[in-house]
Design an enzyme around this catalytic site. Structure first.
Site, mmCIF file in Angstrom:
data_model
loop_
_atom_site.group_PDB
_atom_site.id
_atom_site.type_symbol
_atom_site.label_atom_id
_atom_site.label_comp_id
_atom_site.label_asym_id
_atom_site.label_seq_id
_atom_site.Cartn_x
_atom_site.Cartn_y
_atom_site.Cartn_z
ATOM 1 C CG ASP A 129 -1.614 -0.843 1.845
ATOM 2 O OD1 ASP A 129 -1.942 -1.733 0.273
ATOM 3 O OD2 ASP A 129 -2.292 -1.660 2.545
ATOM 4 C CG ASP A 164 -0.425 5.157 6.763
ATOM 5 O OD1 ASP A 164 0.873 5.724 6.519
ATOM 6 O OD2 ASP A 164 -0.890 4.951 5.940
ATOM 7 C CD GLU A 201 -1.325 -2.198 6.416
ATOM 8 O OE1 GLU A 201 -1.790 -1.924 7.223
ATOM 9 O OE2 GLU A 201 -1.803 -3.609 5.537
ATOM 10 C CD GLU A 202 1.844 1.747 7.844
ATOM 11 O OE1 GLU A 202 0.669 1.262 7.295
ATOM 12 O OE2 GLU A 202 2.773 1.544 6.927
ATOM 13 C CG ASP A 214 -3.900 -1.375 9.590
ATOM 14 O OD1 ASP A 214 -4.252 -1.801 8.826
ATOM 15 O OD2 ASP A 214 -2.936 -0.165 9.546
ATOM 16 C CG LEU A 237 -4.037 6.343 10.290
ATOM 17 C CD1 LEU A 237 -4.851 6.490 11.422
ATOM 18 C CD2 LEU A 237 -3.557 7.984 9.438
ATOM 19 C CG ASP A 238 -7.848 -1.069 8.714
ATOM 20 O OD1 ASP A 238 -7.018 -1.433 8.060
ATOM 21 O OD2 ASP A 238 -9.155 -0.553 8.936
ATOM 22 C CD GLU A 281 -5.793 -5.143 7.813
ATOM 23 O OE1 GLU A 281 -5.886 -5.841 7.427
ATOM 24 O OE2 GLU A 281 -5.862 -3.276 7.443
HETATM 25 P P1 P6P Z 1 -11.535 -2.771 -0.315
HETATM 26 C C1 P6P Z 1 -8.462 -0.408 3.959
HETATM 27 O O1 P6P Z 1 -7.305 -0.556 3.054
HETATM 28 C C2 P6P Z 1 -9.022 -1.978 4.290
HETATM 29 O O2 P6P Z 1 -7.646 -2.843 4.574
HETATM 30 C C3 P6P Z 1 -9.747 -1.994 5.181
HETATM 31 O O3 P6P Z 1 -9.757 -1.244 5.658
HETATM 32 C C4 P6P Z 1 -10.866 -2.109 4.536
HETATM 33 O O4 P6P Z 1 -11.734 -2.861 4.804
HETATM 34 C C5 P6P Z 1 -10.227 -2.789 3.182
HETATM 35 O O5 P6P Z 1 -8.456 -2.400 2.881
HETATM 36 C C6 P6P Z 1 -11.469 -2.336 1.815
HETATM 37 O O6 P6P Z 1 -10.538 -3.212 0.408
HETATM 38 O O7 P6P Z 1 -10.452 -3.479 -1.434
HETATM 39 O O8 P6P Z 1 -12.776 -3.421 -0.779
HETATM 40 O O9 P6P Z 1 -11.098 -1.324 -1.290
#
Ligand code: P6P
Length: 349
Positions: free
Chosen positions: A78, A84, A107-108, A130, A132-133, A289
């Protein structure tokens, strides 16, 4: 001369008095078998980090902290948003305060990070997070969250933490939770004795108990999935999504897992991230997560399984950043999905 002693007015307990996160953690300490204050210090460190991150998230649109960190990307591939990276740094800094954390995984960061000892203190916990999810939503002012999981280390306290300290099944989490930076900022966590939520009162800078003993509704009228991938889902998932639509369930999908799970914790529903061609093992990370959110949801009376119906918390991790499919939420809806998977799955369960 008779003297009558005037009885001072009794102060009645105020049922609505503020209970801060710190007070709640300290009072709950006696409920915890390792009640030596260690976990208390860790949870308080996370609370401090959440306040610091909240301050920056709330003004993200006003400072240059918004936007992508100069071309960097994390282990998930990502693109790293500056916020984040900031959140990651603050969590690591704050987790050093109490001296209870010997190492972190994020995650970082590709690998585990050892935390310097505080004096001669031996620390017995490792923390995964994580920071900043959902950070891709920052630029469009959509809620984002921090997710954390705490384990007791397995390696001897005298030596450095090992990767094995982190590769533990979710059922061995001693605490887990999340912070949701939304219309208000709420910290929700569990130490295995129920779930409680604390809303940040900016006027006093304290997280205050606002959601005592959270319980997820047994069922619900919402399903949460990225409908855009429908044609790429396996048959059993498509059949279940068709069922949700036939039942007139509302589709709610924010694209920020913490936001979607928090809504389901309060209103009921089911969140799905099945396997897709791009993510055949699912997109979401097991250790920081799926596991912490599954721990919280199960503690609130919900269920969390992968696409092969294995309980998320029972999965034995093999890699730090491994991914998992997930179906999580109200027990009635997860059981409904199980019936579709058992009926339509092409793979042996
Ligand atoms: P998609 C955000 O990047 C994440 O990790 C989660 O918070 C979220 O539910 C999911 O990915 C969204 O993924 O493929 O639907 O954009």
């Amino acid at each position: 001369m008779s003297t009558t002693t005037k009885k001072s007015p009794e102060i009645k307990p105020n049922a609505n008095r503020i209970i801060t996160l710190d007070e709640f953690i300290i009072r709950s300490e006696k409920d915890f078998e390792f009640a030596t204050g260690e976990l208390t210090g860790l949870l308080r460190d996370i609370g401090v980090a959440a306040k610091i991150v909240n301050r920056e998230v709330n003004k993200a649109g006003l400072v240059s902290i918004v936007g992508e960190a100069d071309g960097a990307s994390n282990t998930s591939g990502d693109t790293q948003q500056k916020l984040d990276v900031y959140a990651n740094e603050k969590l690591i800094e704050c987790l050093q305060n109490s001296g209870e954390c010997c190492a972190i995984a994020s995650e970082e960061n590709d690998d585990i990070q050892l935390i310097p000892k505080v004096g001669s203190k031996q620390s017995h916990y490792v923390v995964l997070f994580d920071p900043l999810d959902g950070s891709s939503n920052i630029d469009v002012n959509v809620s984002v969250g921090t997710i954390f999981a705490i384990y007791r280390r397995k390696s001897p306290a005298e030596g450095p933490a090992q990767l094995d300290d982190f590769l533990q099944p979710g059922i061995r989490q001693v605490a887990a939770g999340y912070v949701l930076y939304g219309t208000s900022t709420i910290l929700v966590y569990s130490t295995g004795r129920g779930v409680n939520g604390f809303t940040l009162d900016p006027s006093i800078g304290e997280f205050c108990l606002s959601h005592r003993n959270m319980r997820i509704p047994d069922s619900g009228n919402y399903y949460s999935v990225n409908q855009g991938y429908y044609s790429k889902f396996d048959l059993e998932m498509r059949r279940y999504i068709d069922h949700c639509s036939d039942q007139n369930y509302g589709l709610r999908y924010i694209g920020s897992m913490v936001s979607d799970i928090h809504r389901i914790l309060i209103q009921g529903g089911i969140f799905l991230y099945p396997s897709t061609r791009k993510f055949p093992k699912g997109k979401l990370r097991l250790l920081y997560e799926c596991n912490p959110l599954a721990f919280v949801v199960e503690q609130a009376g919900g269920k969390a399984v992968n696409a092969q119906l294995k309980r998320i918390l029972d999965i034995e991790p093999k890699e730090l950043h491994q991914r998992s499919t997930i179906a999580i939420g109200s027990p009635v809806l997860v059981d409904e999905l199980k019936a579709f998977i058992e009926r339509y799955s092409a793979l042996p369960l």
